[in-house]
Design a protein around this motif. Structure first.
Motif, PDB file in Angstrom:
ATOM      1  N   LEU B  40       0.799  -1.173   0.147  1.00 29.72           N
ATOM      2  CA  LEU B  40       0.159   0.093  -0.040  1.00 29.72           C
ATOM      3  C   LEU B  40       0.734   1.238   0.009  1.00 29.72           C
ATOM      4  CD1 LEU B  40      -3.023   0.263   0.115  1.00 29.72           C
ATOM      5  CD2 LEU B  40      -3.117   0.621   2.479  1.00 29.72           C
ATOM      6  N   THR B  41       1.950   1.180   0.861  1.00 28.99           N
ATOM      7  CA  THR B  41       2.922   2.470   1.013  1.00 28.99           C
ATOM      8  C   THR B  41       3.414   2.542  -0.480  1.00 28.99           C
ATOM      9  OG1 THR B  41       3.428   1.425   3.113  1.00 28.99           O
ATOM     10  CG2 THR B  41       4.818   3.414   2.149  1.00 28.99           C
ATOM     11  N   PHE B  42       3.719   1.416  -1.207  1.00 31.32           N
ATOM     12  CA  PHE B  42       4.187   1.761  -2.438  1.00 31.32           C
ATOM     13  C   PHE B  42       3.595   2.122  -3.620  1.00 31.32           C
ATOM     14  CE2 PHE B  42       5.277  -0.503  -6.657  1.00 31.32           C
ATOM     15  CZ  PHE B  42       6.356   0.361  -6.955  1.00 31.32           C
ATOM     16  N   VAL B  43       2.121   1.820  -3.308  1.00 25.17           N
ATOM     17  CA  VAL B  43       1.179   2.309  -4.354  1.00 25.17           C
ATOM     18  C   VAL B  43       0.874   3.898  -4.219  1.00 25.17           C
ATOM     19  CG1 VAL B  43      -1.116   2.237  -5.025  1.00 25.17           C
ATOM     20  CG2 VAL B  43       0.154   0.156  -4.585  1.00 25.17           C
ATOM     21  N   VAL B  44       1.018   4.119  -2.645  1.00 18.86           N
ATOM     22  CA  VAL B  44       0.689   5.587  -2.615  1.00 18.86           C
ATOM     23  C   VAL B  44       1.992   6.433  -3.060  1.00 18.86           C
ATOM     24  CG1 VAL B  44       0.268   7.214  -0.668  1.00 18.86           C
ATOM     25  CG2 VAL B  44      -0.807   5.135  -0.671  1.00 18.86           C
ATOM     26  N   SER B  45       3.285   5.780  -3.013  1.00 14.58           N
ATOM     27  CA  SER B  45       4.427   6.584  -3.152  1.00 14.58           C
ATOM     28  C   SER B  45       4.475   6.698  -4.608  1.00 14.58           C
ATOM     29  CB  SER B  45       5.614   5.873  -2.491  1.00 14.58           C
ATOM     30  OG  SER B  45       5.792   4.531  -3.479  1.00 14.58           O
ATOM     31  N   LEU B  46       3.839   5.634  -5.442  1.00 17.63           N
ATOM     32  CA  LEU B  46       3.817   6.062  -6.945  1.00 17.63           C
ATOM     33  C   LEU B  46       3.076   7.418  -7.380  1.00 17.63           C
ATOM     34  CD1 LEU B  46       2.774   2.600  -8.428  1.00 17.63           C
ATOM     35  CD2 LEU B  46       5.153   3.998  -8.420  1.00 17.63           C
ATOM     36  N   GLU B  47       2.268   7.896  -6.422  1.00 19.03           N
ATOM     37  CA  GLU B  47       1.622   9.276  -6.661  1.00 19.03           C
ATOM     38  C   GLU B  47       2.736  10.158  -6.574  1.00 19.03           C
ATOM     39  OE1 GLU B  47      -1.538  10.414  -6.449  1.00 19.03           O
ATOM     40  OE2 GLU B  47      -1.141  12.530  -5.823  1.00 19.03           O
ATOM     41  N   LEU B  48       3.934  10.003  -5.575  1.00 14.55           N
ATOM     42  CA  LEU B  48       4.731  10.857  -5.418  1.00 14.55           C
ATOM     43  C   LEU B  48       5.710  11.114  -6.684  1.00 14.55           C
ATOM     44  CD1 LEU B  48       6.324  10.071  -1.864  1.00 14.55           C
ATOM     45  CD2 LEU B  48       4.895  11.856  -2.532  1.00 14.55           C
ATOM     46  N   PHE B  49       5.757   9.833  -7.504  1.00 17.53           N
ATOM     47  CA  PHE B  49       6.705   9.816  -8.519  1.00 17.53           C
ATOM     48  C   PHE B  49       5.872  10.455  -9.828  1.00 17.53           C
ATOM     49  CE2 PHE B  49       8.210   7.992 -12.497  1.00 17.53           C
ATOM     50  CZ  PHE B  49       9.495   7.991 -12.396  1.00 17.53           C
ATOM     51  N   PHE B  50       4.449  10.194  -9.926  1.00 15.87           N
ATOM     52  CA  PHE B  50       4.084  10.727 -10.864  1.00 15.87           C
ATOM     53  C   PHE B  50       3.347  12.186 -10.879  1.00 15.87           C
ATOM     54  CE2 PHE B  50       3.467   6.042 -11.764  1.00 15.87           C
ATOM     55  CZ  PHE B  50       3.806   5.979 -12.999  1.00 15.87           C
ATOM     56  N   SER B  51       2.993  12.530  -9.699  1.00 16.98           N
ATOM     57  CA  SER B  51       2.793  13.954  -9.512  1.00 16.98           C
ATOM     58  C   SER B  51       3.818  15.006  -9.266  1.00 16.98           C
ATOM     59  CB  SER B  51       1.720  14.212  -8.683  1.00 16.98           C
ATOM     60  OG  SER B  51       1.764  13.640  -7.461  1.00 16.98           O
ATOM     61  N   TYR B  52       5.106  14.518  -9.253  1.00 19.80           N
ATOM     62  CA  TYR B  52       6.145  15.175  -8.745  1.00 19.80           C
ATOM     63  C   TYR B  52       6.316  16.153 -10.390  1.00 19.80           C
ATOM     64  CZ  TYR B  52      10.920  16.817  -8.137  1.00 19.80           C
ATOM     65  OH  TYR B  52      11.940  17.706  -7.982  1.00 19.80           O
ATOM     66  N   ASP B  53       6.415  17.483 -10.012  1.00 19.28           N
ATOM     67  CA  ASP B  53       6.505  18.267 -11.164  1.00 19.28           C
ATOM     68  C   ASP B  53       8.115  18.428 -11.418  1.00 19.28           C
ATOM     69  OD1 ASP B  53       6.597  20.201 -12.989  1.00 19.28           O
ATOM     70  OD2 ASP B  53       5.831  21.796 -11.508  1.00 19.28           O
ATOM     71  N   ALA B  54       8.454  17.848 -12.368  1.00 18.64           N
ATOM     72  CA  ALA B  54      10.168  17.833 -12.726  1.00 18.64           C
ATOM     73  C   ALA B  54      10.417  19.306 -12.955  1.00 18.64           C
ATOM     74  CB  ALA B  54      10.411  16.914 -13.777  1.00 18.64           C
ATOM     75  N   GLN B 333      24.157  13.363 -11.720  1.00 17.87           N
ATOM     76  CA  GLN B 333      22.854  12.689 -12.419  1.00 17.87           C
ATOM     77  C   GLN B 333      23.330  11.214 -12.498  1.00 17.87           C
ATOM     78  OE1 GLN B 333      19.703  13.379 -12.671  1.00 17.87           O
ATOM     79  NE2 GLN B 333      19.269  14.353 -14.531  1.00 17.87           N
ATOM     80  N   GLY B 334      24.709  10.730 -12.888  1.00 18.21           N
ATOM     81  CA  GLY B 334      24.996   9.316 -13.033  1.00 18.21           C
ATOM     82  C   GLY B 334      25.319   8.808 -11.340  1.00 18.21           C
ATOM     83  N   GLY B 335      25.479   9.691 -10.632  1.00 12.70           N
ATOM     84  CA  GLY B 335      25.738   9.257  -9.090  1.00 12.70           C
ATOM     85  C   GLY B 335      24.468   8.794  -8.575  1.00 12.70           C
ATOM     86  N   LEU B 336      23.380   9.893  -8.813  1.00 12.55           N
ATOM     87  CA  LEU B 336      22.080   9.399  -8.498  1.00 12.55           C
ATOM     88  C   LEU B 336      21.588   8.141  -8.944  1.00 12.55           C
ATOM     89  CD1 LEU B 336      19.587  10.167  -6.673  1.00 12.55           C
ATOM     90  CD2 LEU B 336      18.944  11.650  -8.607  1.00 12.55           C
ATOM     91  N   ILE B 337      21.470   7.934 -10.437  1.00 10.83           N
ATOM     92  CA  ILE B 337      21.145   7.062 -10.948  1.00 10.83           C
ATOM     93  C   ILE B 337      21.935   5.533 -10.444  1.00 10.83           C
ATOM     94  CG2 ILE B 337      22.317   6.525 -13.220  1.00 10.83           C
ATOM     95  CD1 ILE B 337      18.580   6.654 -12.970  1.00 10.83           C
ATOM     96  N   GLN B 338      23.043   5.801 -10.436  1.00 11.90           N
ATOM     97  CA  GLN B 338      23.941   4.586  -9.670  1.00 11.90           C
ATOM     98  C   GLN B 338      23.418   4.198  -8.582  1.00 11.90           C
ATOM     99  OE1 GLN B 338      25.958   2.828 -11.416  1.00 11.90           O
ATOM    100  NE2 GLN B 338      27.464   1.903  -9.833  1.00 11.90           N
ATOM    101  N   MET B 339      22.863   5.112  -7.504  1.00 11.48           N
ATOM    102  CA  MET B 339      22.489   4.834  -6.178  1.00 11.48           C
ATOM    103  C   MET B 339      21.212   3.816  -6.441  1.00 11.48           C
ATOM    104  SD  MET B 339      22.190   8.336  -3.927  1.00 11.48           S
ATOM    105  CE  MET B 339      23.207   9.737  -4.414  1.00 11.48           C
ATOM    106  N   ILE B 340      20.449   4.205  -7.290  1.00 12.56           N
ATOM    107  CA  ILE B 340      19.526   3.293  -7.590  1.00 12.56           C
ATOM    108  C   ILE B 340      19.669   2.091  -8.192  1.00 12.56           C
ATOM    109  CG2 ILE B 340      17.196   3.246  -8.729  1.00 12.56           C
ATOM    110  CD1 ILE B 340      16.938   6.308  -8.562  1.00 12.56           C
ATOM    111  N   LYS B 485      13.363  13.330 -13.762  1.00 12.94           N
ATOM    112  CA  LYS B 485      12.809  13.793 -12.526  1.00 12.94           C
ATOM    113  C   LYS B 485      13.701  14.676 -11.763  1.00 12.94           C
ATOM    114  CE  LYS B 485       8.626  11.907 -12.709  1.00 12.94           C
ATOM    115  NZ  LYS B 485       7.230  12.583 -12.708  1.00 12.94           N
ATOM    116  N   SER B 486      14.979  14.101 -11.861  1.00  9.68           N
ATOM    117  CA  SER B 486      16.045  14.883 -10.998  1.00  9.68           C
ATOM    118  C   SER B 486      16.704  15.828 -11.429  1.00  9.68           C
ATOM    119  CB  SER B 486      16.989  13.748 -10.464  1.00  9.68           C
ATOM    120  OG  SER B 486      17.518  13.057 -11.683  1.00  9.68           O
ATOM    121  N   GLU B 487      16.697  16.143 -13.000  1.00  5.58           N
ATOM    122  CA  GLU B 487      17.583  16.760 -13.635  1.00  5.58           C
ATOM    123  C   GLU B 487      17.558  18.396 -13.073  1.00  5.58           C
ATOM    124  OE1 GLU B 487      17.918  16.579 -17.537  1.00  5.58           O
ATOM    125  OE2 GLU B 487      19.668  17.902 -17.732  1.00  5.58           O
ATOM    126  N   PRO B 488      16.498  19.033 -13.141  1.00  2.24           N
ATOM    127  CA  PRO B 488      16.217  20.311 -12.737  1.00  2.24           C
ATOM    128  C   PRO B 488      17.003  20.646 -11.207  1.00  2.24           C
ATOM    129  CG  PRO B 488      14.366  19.778 -13.513  1.00  2.24           C
ATOM    130  CD  PRO B 488      15.039  18.742 -13.262  1.00  2.24           C
TER     131      PRO B 488
END
Lengths: 474, 513
Positions: B40-54, B333-340, B485-488
């Motif tokens: 449930l937490t994951f599903v709700v957190s998808l909202e964070l991903f999709f409605s995040y204004d890049a 950016q590479g560092g961040l994507i490398q974290m993931i 999402k993270s670039e700006p």
């Protein structure tokens, strides 16, 4: 006459507690098999006195011609000591029966000591302070040795008495010298001419002697020698009461005289306090590492915690007073809880006070083990528990007053302390003991422990609950 | 749209934990409650991903409530492009971990699930805190559940490992605490200032600290984060903790906990102390490079697969460090994507090692061999993840490492190609140790009769690996979904540092917002 009535009302928590202790001893004298009655009367009386302390809280000032403080600071400290006494009594009910000291005097002496603590930390006249100190100490000497057939208890009582009397001597001599210089024993009057007195060697000597007395009572290095032996030898619940109530009382009196009234920030005395703080933190924490007995470990830990609180006294200012008071409240809940569990282990389980006696506790009494971990983590200073916030507050005060180096020593010694506190958690959770049997617990003890654990958690997560009260101390 | 969505994500696991503790009579009830809560937490957190204004680099989903007024502390949370991705990574990995522990954790199940959920809240809290006090609370809250997870469900040397883990982390974080208080105090000494722990305010205040003190502050924060990363030579707790931890603990440790260190370096060290960051950039990049090579060399000689993966973490985290302190948009950016990536690949490796351990009760490379014929499904998954970890183009690892190397190569701060030259050898070494291990475990002839009895992955195990593989491929093929999402946010961080480097930001007046 009217003044007398008002003053009596304003100091009602002190008067109420001494009255209560007299009632308890009367019940003991007049009625046979009166232990249950005394227990309940003590608890109800303590609750009533806490209510009294809350009611007089807004009347901040002094009573009896400026001899004692009322309301504010005095109320908060009174509530602190009364809560400590209440929790101790709750946890002692079963304990004193088990160790065979179920005398009515036990409750009476606890209440008498509580009265002494309240007087000690509310006195604005050094004579009153001294009376409070002695009332508290003498009651505790007796309590330390109340287990008459237990030779370690006797040793503890005698040691405590001899060294304590020595410290009282220092204290009294200090008062005499101060009186000699200033021709008053009222600290508020002395404070008005502090600047002039500070250059007088005799006055400084007097203050120094007072400091020795206080350092002894709070268990600061190098006046700490009695602490481990007395805590180990005394009945566990008495040690709990000493390490919380008596220590808090000495600290609050210390704060009232040195920080709130004399305002010694920036003087030579401050340097002495800083040295005491460093020595206590280092020696307390380092020696605690090698302790195998839970009571001795907690004793050295209490020396170390005295060191952290002395950082607050060194830093000075309102922020430090609030910080140390908060620390004392959190420490009271934490340590009564920890000693309380140690007392249960001592009696119920394998009958010892070694840390190894906690082995596998989680698998027999998960609730006890979880609560003990909460207390240990709070002593480490892990957020969001009360012990963390107390440290944080004192550190903020110290850094704002330019004592960053003291806080750095503080955190380095905290790192050392992690090891010995964790050791308790390790034996409870990560080791098992096949032989130990699961035993039942007294509901009064469980209730007191739950209160302590809830206190540690609640004032850790919502420190404002306590801090808001402390914005109106004086 | 869910109101107060970040609060929901943050506290849902905590509510789940309470539910698990109340229903602690039954192991299965606990497992299901934990799984449902985390899903449930994951599903709700998808909202964070999709409605995040890049397009908006400022903090989003902000919540602010006064908490301790006496010290000006508030409950203040919010996400930017960096932390949002890490929060989603956390919520993504937690249910996977819970499923992976379904059968392998057999004792004290409710306690395990409760601790995992507590850990989840604390991890999300670390990434979303916008108040240094709150951050510290969450940062330390991580310790307790992890300590118990390793200590109760760990291997033989678990007590040593867990105490070491605890003490290492405490050592770093206590000095950080002093720095946090000092920052608040510094804010109060400015004209019209007051004691503050608000990160948004400190973004403006902290860079004005004179360089000599700033360096001390930088060091206090960096020590704490470098221990967590862990950077060479502060890494020695990691192999112990990883090897002793149960599979779920290892996955969370590698997947999320290590990222707290690199996240902290970006959030605090780069953003609070830009001048000191530039001063220390070459040193920390060099540490990163040493970590890359050291981790790879040590991995090569490991006999235990789990230990090998643990040391490979040191190597991979070195790349992230290098990416961060190259201070370029590509590098960060590479560092961040490398974290993931590291969270996904190493997490998956630990899962696979755990699966084979559950069957065979050994992790020694020498005990295996010939698994390809015996358990082909396992071997296939193992191969994909191994290749991802090496950095094969088309899979996620390549994207991160390439960006990091590109960023450091172009970096005006490092201004030397040698970092990249040495770091690139790490890529080669990675291929050596991973493929060599893979070859000895999966190919060849079986060295033990017991391997013949091995059974292939169950549906549950395949089910929990598939989502990870999906993202491994997704990031490898189309990383833009995440990078945009993270670039700006990252651009803004880098711009500020570039301004400082040009000497423009030195005399900033403090804006009191």
């Amino acid at each position: 006459m009217e003044q007398l009535l008002t003053d009596t009302w304003l100091t009602a928590p002190i008067g109420g507690t001494i009255l209560l202790s007299l009632i308890v001893i009367m019940i003991n004298a007049l009625k046979k098999d009166s232990l249950a009655a005394e227990y309940w009367v003590s608890l109800i009386g303590i609750a009533a006195n806490i209510v009294l302390a809350v009611v007089v809280f807004p009347d901040r000032g002094t009573a009896f011609s400026g001899m004692v403080m009322t309301g504010g600071y005095a109320s908060i400290t009174a509530i602190l000591f009364l809560t400590a006494a209440g929790l101790t009594i709750l946890l002692s009910r079963e304990y004193i029966e088990k160790i065979g000291v179920n005398f009515g005097e036990f409750y009476h002496l606890i209440l008498l000591a509580t009265t002494g603590m309240m007087t000690f930390s509310a006195g604005t006249d050094l004579v009153v302070t001294f009376i409070g100190l002695e009332l508290m100490s003498i009651s505790l000497y007796v309590l330390a040795g109340i287990s008459r057939r237990h030779h370690k208890g006797n040793e503890a009582a005698l040691k405590y008495f001899l060294l304590g009397a020595f410290a009282s001597g220092f204290f009294l001599y200090g008062i005499a010298l101060i009186y000699g210089m200033t021709s008053t024993t009222n600290i508020l009057e002395i404070a008005q001419n502090m600047q002039a007195y500070m250059s007088e060697p005799l006055f400084l000597t007097g203050v120094g002697l007072l400091l020795v007395g206080f350092a002894f009572k709070v268990g600061a290095v190098p006046f700490h020698m009695w602490v481990p032996d007395v805590y180990e030898g005394s009945p566990t619940m008495v040690s709990a009461f000493m390490s919380t109530g008596a220590k808090a009382s000495a600290f609050t009196a210390f704060l009232l005289i040195f920080t709130a009234t004399f305002d010694i920030a920036g003087t030579q005395i401050n340097t002495v306090l800083a040295i005491l703080a460093v020595a206590s933190m280092v020696i307390g924490n380092v020696v605690a590492l090698s302790q195998n007995n839970i009571k001795r470990m907690l004793a050295y830990s209490s020396i170390a915690h005295a060191g952290y609180m002395l950082i607050g006294l060194t830093a000075g200012g309102m922020m430090s007073i609030t910080g140390v008071l908060f620390y004392l409240i959190s420490y009271m809940f934490t340590n009564i809880g920890a000693f309380g569990i140690a007392a249960i282990i001592e009696n119920k389980e394998q009958g010892g006070t070694e840390i190894d006696n906690f082995r596998g506790l989680y698998y027999r009494h998960p609730a006890l083990a979880v609560m003990m971990s909460i207390f240990m983590f709070s002593l480490v200073g892990l957020p969001p528990l009360a012990g963390f916030f107390g440290k944080y507050y004192i550190f903020v005060a110290a850094i704002e007053n330019g004592y960053t180096w003291l806080t750095i020593i503080g955190v380095i010694t905290s790192m050392i302390s992690v090891y010995y506190y964790l050791r308790v958690v390790v034996v409870m959770f990560f080791q098992t003991d096949e032989e130990a049997e699961k035993s039942s617990l007294a509901s009064s003890s469980v209730f007191a422990l739950l209160l302590s654990a809830a206190g540690v958690l609640l004032i850790g997560v919502f420190p404002s609950m306590v801090l808001d009260w402390m914005s109106r101390l004086f | 749209m869910i109101p107060h969505v970040l609060n929901v994500v943050l506290f849902l696991p905590l509510i789940g934990m309470a539910a698990v503790l109340l229903a602690r009579r039954s192991d299965n009830a606990a497992r299901w409650t934990g799984l449902i809560t985390s899903l449930l937490t994951f599903v709700v957190s998808l909202e964070l991903f999709f409605s995040y204004d890049a397009a908006n680099p400022a903090m989003q989903f902000v919540e602010k409530v006064s908490w301790i007024s006496a010290l000006n502390v508030s409950y203040h949370v919010g996400l930017d492009g960096i932390s949002m991705l890490l929060v989603v990574l956390t919520t993504f990995l937690t249910p996977i971990v819970l499923i992976s522990s379904w059968n392998s954790i057999a004792k004290q199940v409710p306690a395990y699930v409760a601790l995992m959920l507590l850990l989840e809240t604390a991890m999300i809290g670390v990434f979303s805190s916008l108040d240094t006090f709150l951050f510290y609370v969450f940062w330390e809250m991580i310790l307790v559940p992890m300590y118990f997870i390793i200590g109760i469900w760990g291997g033989k040397e678990r007590i040593y490992a867990t105490v070491k883990f605890f003490i290492y982390t405490m050592v770093g974080s206590l000095l950080m605490l002093i720095a946090i208080i000092w920052l608040g105090y510094y804010a109060s000494t400015l004209p019209g200032g007051e004691f503050t722990t608000d990160i948004i305010k400190l973004f403006d205040i902290a860079p004005t600290i004179p360089l000599d003190i700033q360096s001390w502050m930088f060091a206090a924060f960096a020590l704490s984060f470098l221990i967590k990363v862990p950077a060479f030579p502060l890494h020695t707790w990691l192999p112990d903790a990883h090897v002793q931890a149960p599979t779920g603990g290892s996955v969370i440790l590698a997947g999320v906990l290590l990222k707290m260190g690199t996240y902290g370096l970006i959030r605090f060290n780069l953003q609070f102390f830009p001048q000191a960051s530039l001063e220390f950039a070459s040193f920390l990049s060099a540490l990163g490079v040493v970590g890359i090579i050291y981790g790879a060399l040590v991995s090569m000689v490991q006999k235990d697969v789990k230990k090998l993966v643990a040391y490979s973490s040191v190597s991979h985290m070195g790349f992230i460090l290098l990416g961060i302190f190259g201070v370029t948009v590509e590098g960060l950016q590479g560092g961040l994507i490398q974290m993931i990536n590291h969270g996904l690949s190493t997490g998956a490796l630990f899962l696979l090692v755990g699966m084979i351990y559950d069957r065979r009760h050994t992790r020694m490379i020498a005990d295996f061999g010939g698994l390809a014929r015996q358990i082909p499904v396992f071997s296939t998954f193992f191969m994909i993840v191994t290749l991802s970890s090496i950095g094969l183009p088309g899979l996620n690892g390549f994207v991160g490492e390439f960006l990091v190397l590109l960023g450091s190569f172009n970096s005006p701060v490092l201004d030397s190609p040698w970092y990249v030259i040495f770091a690139a050898t790490g890529v080669v070494f990675a291929a050596v140790y991973m493929l060599w291990m893979f070859q000895r475990v999966v190919f060849g002839v079986s060295r033990s009769e017991e391997n013949k009895k091995l059974t292939d992955l169950t549906t549950r195990e395949i089910g929990l690996l598939l989502p990870v593989i999906l993202f491994i491929v997704w990031i490898g093929v189309y990383p833009f979904t995440f990078l945009q999402k993270s670039e700006p946010t990252i651009q803004r961080v880098v711009e500020k540092l570039e301004q400082v480097q040009r000497g423009e930001l030195l005399s900033t007046t403090v804006s009191d917002q």
